[in-house]
Design an enzyme around this catalytic site. Structure first.
Site, PDB file in Angstrom:
ATOM      1  N   HIS A  78       0.830  -1.209   0.000  1.00 41.74           N
ATOM      2  CA  HIS A  78       0.000   0.000   0.000  1.00 41.74           C
ATOM      3  C   HIS A  78       0.863   1.257   0.000  1.00 41.74           C
ATOM      4  O   HIS A  78       0.653   2.174  -0.810  1.00 41.74           O
ATOM      5  CB  HIS A  78      -0.902  -0.042   1.234  1.00 41.74           C
ATOM      6  CG  HIS A  78      -1.753   1.161   1.435  1.00 41.74           C
ATOM      7  ND1 HIS A  78      -3.088   1.209   1.089  1.00 41.74           N
ATOM      8  CD2 HIS A  78      -1.470   2.395   1.959  1.00 41.74           C
ATOM      9  CE1 HIS A  78      -3.591   2.403   1.386  1.00 41.74           C
ATOM     10  NE2 HIS A  78      -2.618   3.141   1.928  1.00 41.74           N
ATOM     11  N   GLU A  79       1.834   1.310   0.897  1.00 41.42           N
ATOM     12  CA  GLU A  79       2.664   2.506   1.004  1.00 41.42           C
ATOM     13  C   GLU A  79       3.504   2.728  -0.255  1.00 41.42           C
ATOM     14  O   GLU A  79       3.660   3.862  -0.725  1.00 41.42           O
ATOM     15  CB  GLU A  79       3.566   2.423   2.231  1.00 41.42           C
ATOM     16  CG  GLU A  79       2.833   2.377   3.559  1.00 41.42           C
ATOM     17  CD  GLU A  79       1.876   3.541   3.753  1.00 41.42           C
ATOM     18  OE1 GLU A  79       2.138   4.639   3.207  1.00 41.42           O
ATOM     19  OE2 GLU A  79       0.863   3.355   4.441  1.00 41.42           O
TER      20      GLU A  79
ATOM     21  N   HIS B 208       1.786   4.653  -2.913  1.00 45.96           N
ATOM     22  CA  HIS B 208       1.900   6.110  -2.820  1.00 45.96           C
ATOM     23  C   HIS B 208       3.233   6.586  -3.392  1.00 45.96           C
ATOM     24  O   HIS B 208       3.284   7.602  -4.105  1.00 45.96           O
ATOM     25  CB  HIS B 208       1.783   6.561  -1.359  1.00 45.96           C
ATOM     26  CG  HIS B 208       0.446   6.338  -0.747  1.00 45.96           C
ATOM     27  ND1 HIS B 208      -0.729   6.689  -1.371  1.00 45.96           N
ATOM     28  CD2 HIS B 208       0.088   5.803   0.458  1.00 45.96           C
ATOM     29  CE1 HIS B 208      -1.755   6.382  -0.593  1.00 45.96           C
ATOM     30  NE2 HIS B 208      -1.279   5.842   0.525  1.00 45.96           N
TER      31      HIS B 208
END
Length: 292
Positions: A196-197, A200
């Site tokens: 997920h990170e 970004h």
């Protein structure tokens, strides 16, 4: 680009009640760039067709920062780091990305392990990253540590940076050490937090960014009003003809449990390569692109 933080009360590491990502605010300039990409995609199918046939190898560095050499206080064992790398590669396989781990560093430093992320005071974070960070702006640096403040992770969006600027040094992803596969954070112990990170870091927004009228500027992720908790079948927070499709609870850029997450969309893959080409790709000779 530093993200604004919205923090929840401190949770016990072993029993996190919900996912909390610190990358909650997308700078206006990045949103506008995403809209520009969206307009370009609407005019031509070329970007999507090219992204579907591309592969990318990302130079990667892991940094373990702990208060002592116990797993409880941050010392992630090698087998779990390997499982984390394998999980990242499995999750991103559908996009054509692969992460090539070049080195793992290990540091025992209580201050670095436990400081609170603060966009207004980056003194400790800068000291840590200036000591540990490796590679160019195209290199992914992941810092595993006991984050605190209820955060599972926080990462930095891409932007135009100057070498050796604070923005350059602050780049990368911080991930709660206990979210690696086999970690102790309940429901978030399969390695999807790093996935997920890193999304970004590659330029992807949350699927629920700015609610029904906002969105992540990717056409094939349905509108979503709020982040998902758990894995609720049939969740549909933006209803009506204007908002087709149920919430994308299985998308890696939502907040669902790790076991619920298993997809990036074709549109997200296109967006990854668009942001890569604009911001990171030109900074490295070692990161390879290829076409089928």
């Amino acid at each position: 680009m530093r993200a604004s933080l919205i923090l929840m009360p401190l949770l016990a590491v072993a029993a996190a009640a919900q996912r909390k990502c610190g990358t909650t605010h997308v700078p206006g300039a990045l949103k506008e760039q995403a809209r520009a990409f969206n307009r370009a995609n609407a005019r031509s199918a070329f970007p999507a067709a090219m992204a579907a046939n591309r592969t990318l190898v990302v130079e990667t560095y892991f940094h373990v920062i702990a208060s002592d050499e116990t797993e409880e206080l941050g010392w992630v064992p090698e087998d779990k780091l390997q499982k984390q790398l394998d999980t990242m590669n499995e999750h991103y396989k559908q996009t054509g990305l692969r992460f090539d781990l070049k080195e793992t560093t290990r540091t025992v430093n209580k201050e670095w392990a436990t400081f609170s992320v603060d966009e207004n005071d980056t003194t400790v974070e800068l000291a840590m990253k200036k000591k540990l960070r490796k590679g160019s702006y195209a290199a992914l640096n992941v810092y595993f540590r006991p984050l605190g403040d209820g955060l599972l992770g926080i990462c930095v969006f891409p932007e135009d940076v100057e070498k050796d600027s604070d923005e350059f040094w602050l780049d990368g992803c911080q991930v709660l050490h206990s979210t690696v596969p086999g970690g102790s954070t309940a429901n978030y112990d399969l390695g999807a937090t790093a996935t997920h990170e890193i999304g970004h870091w590659l330029g992807l927004f949350h699927t629920f960014q700015d609610g029904c009228e906002g969105g992540d500027q990717v056409d094939d992720t349905p509108a979503q009003a709020d982040p998902t908790q758990g894995c609720p079948k049939g969740k549909d927070t933006c209803s009506g003809a204007k908002y087709p499709g149920e919430d994308p609870i299985h998308n890696f850029m939502d907040y669902s449990y790790d076991a619920c997450m298993d997809e990036f969309t074709a549109g997200q893959t296109t967006r990854i390569f668009q942001f890569w080409d604009k911001y990171r790709g030109r900074h490295s000779n070692s990161t390879r692109l290829s076409f089928f």
